[in-house]
Design a protein around this motif. Sequence first.
Motif, PDB file in Angstrom:
ATOM      1  N   THR A   1      34.940  25.234  30.713  1.00 58.37           N
ATOM      2  CA  THR A   1      36.028  25.070  30.555  1.00 58.37           C
ATOM      3  C   THR A   1      36.869  24.524  31.767  1.00 58.37           C
ATOM      4  OG1 THR A   1      36.191  27.189  29.111  1.00 58.37           O
ATOM      5  CG2 THR A   1      38.348  26.498  30.143  1.00 58.37           C
ATOM      6  N   LEU A   2      36.640  24.731  32.742  1.00 52.24           N
ATOM      7  CA  LEU A   2      37.153  24.081  33.982  1.00 52.24           C
ATOM      8  C   LEU A   2      36.751  22.480  34.105  1.00 52.24           C
ATOM      9  CD1 LEU A   2      36.384  26.702  36.936  1.00 52.24           C
ATOM     10  CD2 LEU A   2      38.614  26.200  36.043  1.00 52.24           C
ATOM     11  N   VAL A   3      35.466  22.211  33.837  1.00 57.19           N
ATOM     12  CA  VAL A   3      35.270  20.765  33.602  1.00 57.19           C
ATOM     13  C   VAL A   3      36.110  20.039  32.618  1.00 57.19           C
ATOM     14  CG1 VAL A   3      33.408  18.967  33.289  1.00 57.19           C
ATOM     15  CG2 VAL A   3      33.068  20.985  34.808  1.00 57.19           C
ATOM     16  N   SER A   4      36.086  20.541  31.503  1.00 57.31           N
ATOM     17  CA  SER A   4      36.741  19.870  30.359  1.00 57.31           C
ATOM     18  C   SER A   4      38.272  19.926  30.496  1.00 57.31           C
ATOM     19  CB  SER A   4      36.492  20.636  29.064  1.00 57.31           C
ATOM     20  OG  SER A   4      36.900  22.032  28.929  1.00 57.31           O
ATOM     21  N   THR A   5      38.891  20.886  31.334  1.00 57.15           N
ATOM     22  CA  THR A   5      40.285  20.623  31.441  1.00 57.15           C
ATOM     23  C   THR A   5      40.576  19.944  32.792  1.00 57.15           C
ATOM     24  OG1 THR A   5      40.271  23.184  32.756  1.00 57.15           O
ATOM     25  CG2 THR A   5      40.853  22.896  30.257  1.00 57.15           C
ATOM     26  N   GLY A   6      39.661  19.297  33.460  1.00 56.14           N
ATOM     27  CA  GLY A   6      39.923  18.595  34.724  1.00 56.14           C
ATOM     28  C   GLY A   6      40.430  19.103  35.655  1.00 56.14           C
ATOM     29  N   ALA A   7      40.033  20.576  35.862  1.00 53.37           N
ATOM     30  CA  ALA A   7      40.227  21.122  37.124  1.00 53.37           C
ATOM     31  C   ALA A   7      40.047  20.806  38.365  1.00 53.37           C
ATOM     32  CB  ALA A   7      39.768  22.797  36.968  1.00 53.37           C
ATOM     33  N   PHE A   8      38.827  19.822  38.644  1.00 46.20           N
ATOM     34  CA  PHE A   8      38.452  19.229  39.688  1.00 46.20           C
ATOM     35  C   PHE A   8      39.069  17.597  39.916  1.00 46.20           C
ATOM     36  CE2 PHE A   8      35.064  22.218  38.086  1.00 46.20           C
ATOM     37  CZ  PHE A   8      35.114  23.053  39.066  1.00 46.20           C
ATOM     38  N   THR A   9      39.944  17.329  39.150  1.00 44.97           N
ATOM     39  CA  THR A   9      40.510  16.084  39.246  1.00 44.97           C
ATOM     40  C   THR A   9      41.729  16.150  40.080  1.00 44.97           C
ATOM     41  OG1 THR A   9      41.825  16.214  37.443  1.00 44.97           O
ATOM     42  CG2 THR A   9      39.648  15.180  37.110  1.00 44.97           C
ATOM     43  N   SER A  10      41.958  15.224  40.854  1.00 41.88           N
ATOM     44  CA  SER A  10      43.365  15.046  41.597  1.00 41.88           C
ATOM     45  C   SER A  10      44.371  14.902  41.086  1.00 41.88           C
ATOM     46  CB  SER A  10      43.212  13.841  42.838  1.00 41.88           C
ATOM     47  OG  SER A  10      43.010  12.631  42.010  1.00 41.88           O
ATOM     48  N   ARG A  11      44.780  14.512  39.840  1.00 45.47           N
ATOM     49  CA  ARG A  11      45.761  14.307  39.122  1.00 45.47           C
ATOM     50  C   ARG A  11      46.381  15.775  38.705  1.00 45.47           C
ATOM     51  NH1 ARG A  11      47.039  13.957  33.445  1.00 45.47           N
ATOM     52  NH2 ARG A  11      44.798  13.914  32.987  1.00 45.47           N
ATOM     53  N   VAL A  12      45.413  16.509  38.015  1.00 48.44           N
ATOM     54  CA  VAL A  12      45.621  17.941  37.721  1.00 48.44           C
ATOM     55  C   VAL A  12      46.020  18.810  39.113  1.00 48.44           C
ATOM     56  CG1 VAL A  12      44.828  19.991  36.713  1.00 48.44           C
ATOM     57  CG2 VAL A  12      44.179  17.940  35.688  1.00 48.44           C
ATOM     58  N   ASN A  13      45.313  18.779  39.844  1.00 44.97           N
ATOM     59  CA  ASN A  13      45.644  19.313  41.348  1.00 44.97           C
ATOM     60  C   ASN A  13      47.199  19.326  41.957  1.00 44.97           C
ATOM     61  OD1 ASN A  13      43.226  20.846  41.148  1.00 44.97           O
ATOM     62  ND2 ASN A  13      42.093  19.584  42.357  1.00 44.97           N
ATOM     63  N   LEU A  14      47.335  17.712  41.954  1.00 43.23           N
ATOM     64  CA  LEU A  14      48.579  17.166  42.345  1.00 43.23           C
ATOM     65  C   LEU A  14      49.770  17.853  41.547  1.00 43.23           C
ATOM     66  CD1 LEU A  14      47.963  13.581  43.563  1.00 43.23           C
ATOM     67  CD2 LEU A  14      48.603  15.611  44.848  1.00 43.23           C
ATOM     68  N   ALA A  15      49.573  17.968  40.159  1.00 47.22           N
ATOM     69  CA  ALA A  15      50.627  18.614  39.153  1.00 47.22           C
ATOM     70  C   ALA A  15      50.748  19.865  39.508  1.00 47.22           C
ATOM     71  CB  ALA A  15      50.176  18.082  37.667  1.00 47.22           C
ATOM     72  N   ILE A  16      49.678  20.511  39.943  1.00 46.24           N
ATOM     73  CA  ILE A  16      49.831  22.097  39.952  1.00 46.24           C
ATOM     74  C   ILE A  16      50.541  22.214  41.400  1.00 46.24           C
ATOM     75  CG2 ILE A  16      48.248  24.198  40.435  1.00 46.24           C
ATOM     76  CD1 ILE A  16      46.391  23.220  38.709  1.00 46.24           C
ATOM     77  N   GLU A  17      50.343  21.331  42.398  1.00 40.84           N
ATOM     78  CA  GLU A  17      50.895  21.669  43.629  1.00 40.84           C
ATOM     79  C   GLU A  17      52.431  21.232  43.482  1.00 40.84           C
ATOM     80  OE1 GLU A  17      48.880  19.377  46.560  1.00 40.84           O
ATOM     81  OE2 GLU A  17      47.152  20.304  46.294  1.00 40.84           O
ATOM     82  N   LYS A  18      52.677  20.441  42.897  1.00 42.06           N
ATOM     83  CA  LYS A  18      54.311  19.761  42.746  1.00 42.06           C
ATOM     84  C   LYS A  18      54.902  20.966  41.808  1.00 42.06           C
ATOM     85  CE  LYS A  18      53.536  14.925  43.288  1.00 42.06           C
ATOM     86  NZ  LYS A  18      53.624  13.599  42.474  1.00 42.06           N
ATOM     87  N   GLY A  19      54.237  21.766  40.916  1.00 39.91           N
ATOM     88  CA  GLY A  19      54.835  22.658  40.074  1.00 39.91           C
ATOM     89  C   GLY A  19      55.124  21.878  38.797  1.00 39.91           C
ATOM     90  N   THR A  20      54.697  20.930  38.508  1.00 39.71           N
ATOM     91  CA  THR A  20      54.949  20.127  37.227  1.00 39.71           C
ATOM     92  C   THR A  20      53.975  20.317  36.052  1.00 39.71           C
ATOM     93  OG1 THR A  20      53.833  17.992  37.914  1.00 39.71           O
ATOM     94  CG2 THR A  20      56.416  18.116  38.410  1.00 39.71           C
ATOM     95  N   TYR A  21      52.851  20.988  36.577  1.00 45.94           N
ATOM     96  CA  TYR A  21      51.874  21.182  35.331  1.00 45.94           C
ATOM     97  C   TYR A  21      52.567  22.794  34.606  1.00 45.94           C
ATOM     98  CZ  TYR A  21      47.297  21.911  33.604  1.00 45.94           C
ATOM     99  OH  TYR A  21      46.244  21.973  32.568  1.00 45.94           O
ATOM    100  N   GLU A  22      52.643  22.271  33.342  1.00 47.39           N
ATOM    101  CA  GLU A  22      53.134  23.391  32.355  1.00 47.39           C
ATOM    102  C   GLU A  22      51.929  24.042  31.680  1.00 47.39           C
ATOM    103  OE1 GLU A  22      55.706  21.594  29.484  1.00 47.39           O
ATOM    104  OE2 GLU A  22      56.890  20.481  31.162  1.00 47.39           O
ATOM    105  N   GLY A  23      52.116  25.435  31.444  1.00 44.61           N
ATOM    106  CA  GLY A  23      51.175  26.359  30.739  1.00 44.61           C
ATOM    107  C   GLY A  23      50.179  26.868  31.730  1.00 44.61           C
ATOM    108  N   LEU A  24      49.166  27.197  31.422  1.00 37.10           N
ATOM    109  CA  LEU A  24      48.145  27.937  31.990  1.00 37.10           C
ATOM    110  C   LEU A  24      47.252  26.966  32.757  1.00 37.10           C
ATOM    111  CD1 LEU A  24      47.042  30.813  32.394  1.00 37.10           C
ATOM    112  CD2 LEU A  24      45.452  30.526  30.566  1.00 37.10           C
TER     113      LEU A  24
END
Length: 136
Positions: free
Chosen positions: A32-55
Amino acid sequence: MTDPKPTRREILRPLHLVGIALVCGVFAAIVTLVSTGAFTSRVNLAIEKGTYEGLTPIGLGLVIGGISFIVTLLGLAMLMLAIDPADVTKHVDRPVLFEDDDDDAAGQASASGVDSSSDAAAAPEDRPASGDAPTV
């Protein structure tokens, strides 16, 4: 000398079943982590900025891993209920899915020194022929 063969109870201890379920849960979480891109910089930057929506991917991975752990554990527990407790302590020296044929019994009887051919030739009229219907 050879070691004694372990019984099914020794092979399928409850801790091993929990371990198997834990491995399945961790595997599902990693997939699940690999398929949702948890290890990519794009997803991690979106989480840090607070723009990642959902779980977040980590939360989703934990949920999926926990669900697969519970489902696997319940499935293994149901399969353990299908085993007869009297069969748990038996030693299995032959493949389980093979049928108990008369040929096997004759082979075992001849190995133990008992002549099974005299029993088979003694009463051939007791057995119906292959094409005969049973009589009442």
